[in-house]
Design a protein around this motif. Sequence first.
Motif, PDB file in Angstrom:
ATOM      1  N   ASP A  73       8.876  -5.247  -5.602  1.00 24.18           N
ATOM      2  CA  ASP A  73       8.461  -6.620  -5.306  1.00 24.18           C
ATOM      3  C   ASP A  73       8.870  -6.950  -3.880  1.00 24.18           C
ATOM      4  OD1 ASP A  73      11.109  -8.140  -5.296  1.00 24.18           O
ATOM      5  OD2 ASP A  73      11.163  -7.050  -7.212  1.00 24.18           O
ATOM      6  N   GLU A  74       8.192  -7.943  -3.348  1.00 20.98           N
ATOM      7  CA  GLU A  74       8.358  -8.301  -1.938  1.00 20.98           C
ATOM      8  C   GLU A  74       9.798  -8.582  -1.545  1.00 20.98           C
ATOM      9  OE1 GLU A  74       5.815 -11.218   0.287  1.00 20.98           O
ATOM     10  OE2 GLU A  74       4.364 -10.443  -1.180  1.00 20.98           O
ATOM     11  N   GLU A  75      10.543  -9.167  -2.486  1.00 21.19           N
ATOM     12  CA  GLU A  75      11.928  -9.577  -2.202  1.00 21.19           C
ATOM     13  C   GLU A  75      12.836  -8.382  -1.933  1.00 21.19           C
ATOM     14  OE1 GLU A  75      13.215 -13.174  -2.651  1.00 21.19           O
ATOM     15  OE2 GLU A  75      11.179 -12.988  -1.858  1.00 21.19           O
ATOM     16  N   THR A  76      12.715  -7.373  -2.797  1.00 21.80           N
ATOM     17  CA  THR A  76      13.702  -6.281  -2.769  1.00 21.80           C
ATOM     18  C   THR A  76      13.198  -5.008  -2.096  1.00 21.80           C
ATOM     19  OG1 THR A  76      12.933  -5.632  -4.940  1.00 21.80           O
ATOM     20  CG2 THR A  76      14.864  -7.083  -4.872  1.00 21.80           C
ATOM     21  N   ARG A  77      11.913  -4.941  -1.845  1.00 20.07           N
ATOM     22  CA  ARG A  77      11.337  -3.725  -1.259  1.00 20.07           C
ATOM     23  C   ARG A  77      11.961  -3.430   0.098  1.00 20.07           C
ATOM     24  NH1 ARG A  77       5.803  -4.802  -2.592  1.00 20.07           N
ATOM     25  NH2 ARG A  77       5.567  -5.809  -0.589  1.00 20.07           N
ATOM     26  N   LEU A  78      12.210  -2.131   0.369  1.00 23.69           N
ATOM     27  CA  LEU A  78      12.807  -1.777   1.668  1.00 23.69           C
ATOM     28  C   LEU A  78      11.735  -1.505   2.730  1.00 23.69           C
ATOM     29  CD1 LEU A  78      15.708   0.528   0.398  1.00 23.69           C
ATOM     30  CD2 LEU A  78      15.888  -1.789   1.324  1.00 23.69           C
ATOM     31  N   PHE A  79      10.509  -1.835   2.392  1.00 18.47           N
ATOM     32  CA  PHE A  79       9.420  -1.602   3.363  1.00 18.47           C
ATOM     33  C   PHE A  79       8.290  -2.591   3.127  1.00 18.47           C
ATOM     34  CE2 PHE A  79       8.429   0.821  -0.423  1.00 18.47           C
ATOM     35  CZ  PHE A  79       7.089   0.587  -0.616  1.00 18.47           C
ATOM     36  N   ASP A  80       7.474  -2.729   4.143  1.00 20.23           N
ATOM     37  CA  ASP A  80       6.225  -3.486   3.991  1.00 20.23           C
ATOM     38  C   ASP A  80       5.085  -2.610   4.473  1.00 20.23           C
ATOM     39  OD1 ASP A  80       6.876  -6.052   3.033  1.00 20.23           O
ATOM     40  OD2 ASP A  80       7.815  -6.489   4.980  1.00 20.23           O
ATOM     41  N   ILE A  81       3.946  -2.745   3.838  1.00 23.30           N
ATOM     42  CA  ILE A  81       2.758  -2.059   4.374  1.00 23.30           C
ATOM     43  C   ILE A  81       2.083  -3.054   5.301  1.00 23.30           C
ATOM     44  CG2 ILE A  81       0.565  -0.960   3.810  1.00 23.30           C
ATOM     45  CD1 ILE A  81       1.762  -0.229   1.068  1.00 23.30           C
ATOM     46  N   ILE A  82       2.045  -2.742   6.581  1.00 21.38           N
ATOM     47  CA  ILE A  82       1.489  -3.717   7.533  1.00 21.38           C
ATOM     48  C   ILE A  82      -0.011  -3.505   7.779  1.00 21.38           C
ATOM     49  CG2 ILE A  82       3.708  -4.137   8.665  1.00 21.38           C
ATOM     50  CD1 ILE A  82       2.716  -2.398  11.006  1.00 21.38           C
ATOM     51  N   THR A  83      -0.564  -2.471   7.167  1.00 24.32           N
ATOM     52  CA  THR A  83      -2.017  -2.232   7.258  1.00 24.32           C
ATOM     53  C   THR A  83      -2.693  -3.169   6.255  1.00 24.32           C
ATOM     54  OG1 THR A  83      -1.500   0.073   7.694  1.00 24.32           O
ATOM     55  CG2 THR A  83      -3.771  -0.400   7.097  1.00 24.32           C
ATOM     56  N   PRO A  84      -3.845  -3.735   6.627  1.00 24.98           N
ATOM     57  CA  PRO A  84      -4.518  -4.627   5.670  1.00 24.98           C
ATOM     58  C   PRO A  84      -4.754  -3.942   4.327  1.00 24.98           C
ATOM     59  CG  PRO A  84      -5.584  -4.753   7.813  1.00 24.98           C
ATOM     60  CD  PRO A  84      -4.551  -3.665   7.912  1.00 24.98           C
ATOM     61  N   SER A  85      -4.715  -4.737   3.259  1.00 28.79           N
ATOM     62  CA  SER A  85      -4.916  -4.102   1.949  1.00 28.79           C
ATOM     63  C   SER A  85      -6.400  -4.060   1.560  1.00 28.79           C
ATOM     64  CB  SER A  85      -4.063  -4.779   0.883  1.00 28.79           C
ATOM     65  OG  SER A  85      -4.713  -5.909   0.423  1.00 28.79           O
ATOM     66  N   ASP A  86      -7.239  -4.768   2.269  1.00 28.14           N
ATOM     67  CA  ASP A  86      -8.685  -4.653   2.049  1.00 28.14           C
ATOM     68  C   ASP A  86      -9.151  -3.296   2.585  1.00 28.14           C
ATOM     69  OD1 ASP A  86     -11.424  -4.736   2.120  1.00 28.14           O
ATOM     70  OD2 ASP A  86     -11.572  -6.656   3.165  1.00 28.14           O
ATOM     71  N   PRO A  87      -9.702  -2.443   1.716  1.00 27.08           N
ATOM     72  CA  PRO A  87     -10.091  -1.100   2.190  1.00 27.08           C
ATOM     73  C   PRO A  87     -11.119  -1.136   3.318  1.00 27.08           C
ATOM     74  CG  PRO A  87     -10.872  -1.470  -0.057  1.00 27.08           C
ATOM     75  CD  PRO A  87      -9.996  -2.640   0.291  1.00 27.08           C
ATOM     76  N   HIS A  88     -11.823  -2.258   3.430  1.00 28.31           N
ATOM     77  CA  HIS A  88     -12.825  -2.345   4.496  1.00 28.31           C
ATOM     78  C   HIS A  88     -12.224  -2.842   5.800  1.00 28.31           C
ATOM     79  CE1 HIS A  88     -16.009  -1.093   1.849  1.00 28.31           C
ATOM     80  NE2 HIS A  88     -15.257  -1.670   0.931  1.00 28.31           N
ATOM     81  N   ALA A  89     -10.919  -3.067   5.785  1.00 29.34           N
ATOM     82  CA  ALA A  89     -10.239  -3.456   7.030  1.00 29.34           C
ATOM     83  C   ALA A  89      -9.208  -2.389   7.406  1.00 29.34           C
ATOM     84  CB  ALA A  89      -9.574  -4.820   6.852  1.00 29.34           C
ATOM     85  N   ARG A  90      -9.430  -1.172   6.902  1.00 26.40           N
ATOM     86  CA  ARG A  90      -8.541  -0.061   7.262  1.00 26.40           C
ATOM     87  C   ARG A  90      -9.268   1.255   7.055  1.00 26.40           C
ATOM     88  NH1 ARG A  90      -4.699  -0.661   1.896  1.00 26.40           N
ATOM     89  NH2 ARG A  90      -5.999   0.571   0.489  1.00 26.40           N
ATOM     90  N   GLY A  91      -8.700   2.317   7.647  1.00 30.99           N
ATOM     91  CA  GLY A  91      -9.242   3.656   7.426  1.00 30.99           C
ATOM     92  C   GLY A  91      -8.305   4.407   6.497  1.00 30.99           C
ATOM     93  N   ALA A  92      -8.024   5.676   6.847  1.00 30.09           N
ATOM     94  CA  ALA A  92      -7.189   6.503   5.979  1.00 30.09           C
ATOM     95  C   ALA A  92      -5.711   6.106   6.049  1.00 30.09           C
ATOM     96  CB  ALA A  92      -7.334   7.970   6.394  1.00 30.09           C
ATOM     97  N   GLN A  93      -5.309   5.583   7.188  1.00 24.76           N
ATOM     98  CA  GLN A  93      -3.866   5.399   7.469  1.00 24.76           C
ATOM     99  C   GLN A  93      -3.256   4.144   6.856  1.00 24.76           C
ATOM    100  OE1 GLN A  93      -3.043   5.390  11.741  1.00 24.76           O
ATOM    101  NE2 GLN A  93      -1.566   3.754  11.477  1.00 24.76           N
ATOM    102  N   LEU A  94      -2.046   4.312   6.316  1.00 24.42           N
ATOM    103  CA  LEU A  94      -1.216   3.150   5.990  1.00 24.42           C
ATOM    104  C   LEU A  94      -0.004   3.188   6.915  1.00 24.42           C
ATOM    105  CD1 LEU A  94      -1.060   2.876   2.078  1.00 24.42           C
ATOM    106  CD2 LEU A  94      -2.577   1.683   3.685  1.00 24.42           C
TER     107      LEU A  94
END
Length: 464
Positions: free
Chosen positions: A384-405
Amino acid sequence: MTATKALKPVFSEEAASQEYAASLDAADPLREFRDQFIIPSKANLATKKLAKPGLSSEPSTYFCGNSLGIQPKAVSKYMEAQLDTWASIGVCGHFTTLEDSPLSQWQLLAEQAAASMSKIVGAQPEEVAAMGTLTMNLHLLLASFYKPTETKRKILMDWKAFPSDHYAIESHVAWHDLDAKENMVLIGPDEGQYEIQTEKILSIIDQHAEDAALLLLPGIQYYTGQLFDIPTITKYAQSKGLIVGWDLAHAYANVDLKLHDWNVDFAAWCTYKYGNAGPGAMGGLFVHERHGQVDYSAGPDTPKFRHRLTGWYGGDRSVRFMMDNKFKPIPGAGGFQLSNPSVIDLTCLCATLSVFDQTSMADLRQKSIKLTAYLEYLLLKDTDEETRLFDIITPSDPHARGAQLSVLLKPGLLHKVSERLQNAGIICDKREPGVVRVAPTPLYNTFSEVFNFVEEFKGALASS
Ligand SMILES: Cc1ncc(COP(=O)(O)O)c(C=O)c1O
């Protein structure tokens, strides 16, 4: 927007298992492409030597196609054929080739590569040239397309452009004796955000419509992995009188592009990332057909064409060797070429393109969307957002990203996590201050590799 979201693959609880990953691999219609690549082995990576007999040749997990793709087996076959041509017929290789060679005569080799690349970027073959390198090509294109006037002179660009793009643009502004601060308008996200909303880009175009000459953005931002809405931004900027160019370093051979239909003015890319053409390989550029026309209405010796920096290989092949110093450009992007190109570079490029010729960007993209969505699902599962030690800063919409996270770690974790991944034979790259860029590519990566990566990654976080 709703329709776009509906295309995102959804995974249920049972997807988080090795068996499920294996079932996705078994059902993958592109799975056999992996055999066309040489996957660096864990042993080679550890010893920095070619594997000796007896040493494990277990493959590494190579998630670094966003930086340098791995070697297609076709490269050595094509190189051998080219070396045989050079050895056996010398200079005659310019106009003929050995019978069984998969390669054209050297005079036509750049066109062979351009024809295949045009399918990858959604262009007509004449709109693409195989030439130079990315930064060089950006310079050549800016020389032709950036024509500042008293009133329209600003360049709108990414606030965190890849340094080479920033330097190239800065030098063109200075070349025209203009002030960089005043004339380079940086487009960034809202405070505290990573994604730059399309609406924000359009509003900045509006703000500078009066005095902006050109917009140059990355198709995919190298740090965040954001894929911009190329058709919408292009159309809007052009409606305000701007020329629109795209740096497709991270988009080429990664996402579906339709450069011709989107009416893009110009674009350039490198081929060594998702394109797998080898370190420092020859690049490519796109010039829309309307900019590449050559008009002979004033007579055969006075062609009219878009101004550019010229060289003899941009000259039409029918008159190239007449040595009469009357420049008649090849119609299209080919007319932007300068020099006799490196046949060795072109051979690597044609070799890797022979793999892409066996499939389509639509099919690759379909797998890629699923592969990256699976990676995202496994990374975020049970967190969950509170405890996670990382964030994915790539958009989660697949049409706003390519292969990379792009996975942004909490401060102090980057080196520990990278080391653990490296020790496990997982190759992905890190970008300071805290981003691991993870790019599973559809041509040679598997769902099982994604599963194993996430196990290692979460293990590394748990032990830090
Ligand atoms: C977005 C972007 N622009 C420019 C470059 C520079 O490319 P080159 O060294 O081929 O000119 C790179 C290289 O990785 C890049 O990612």
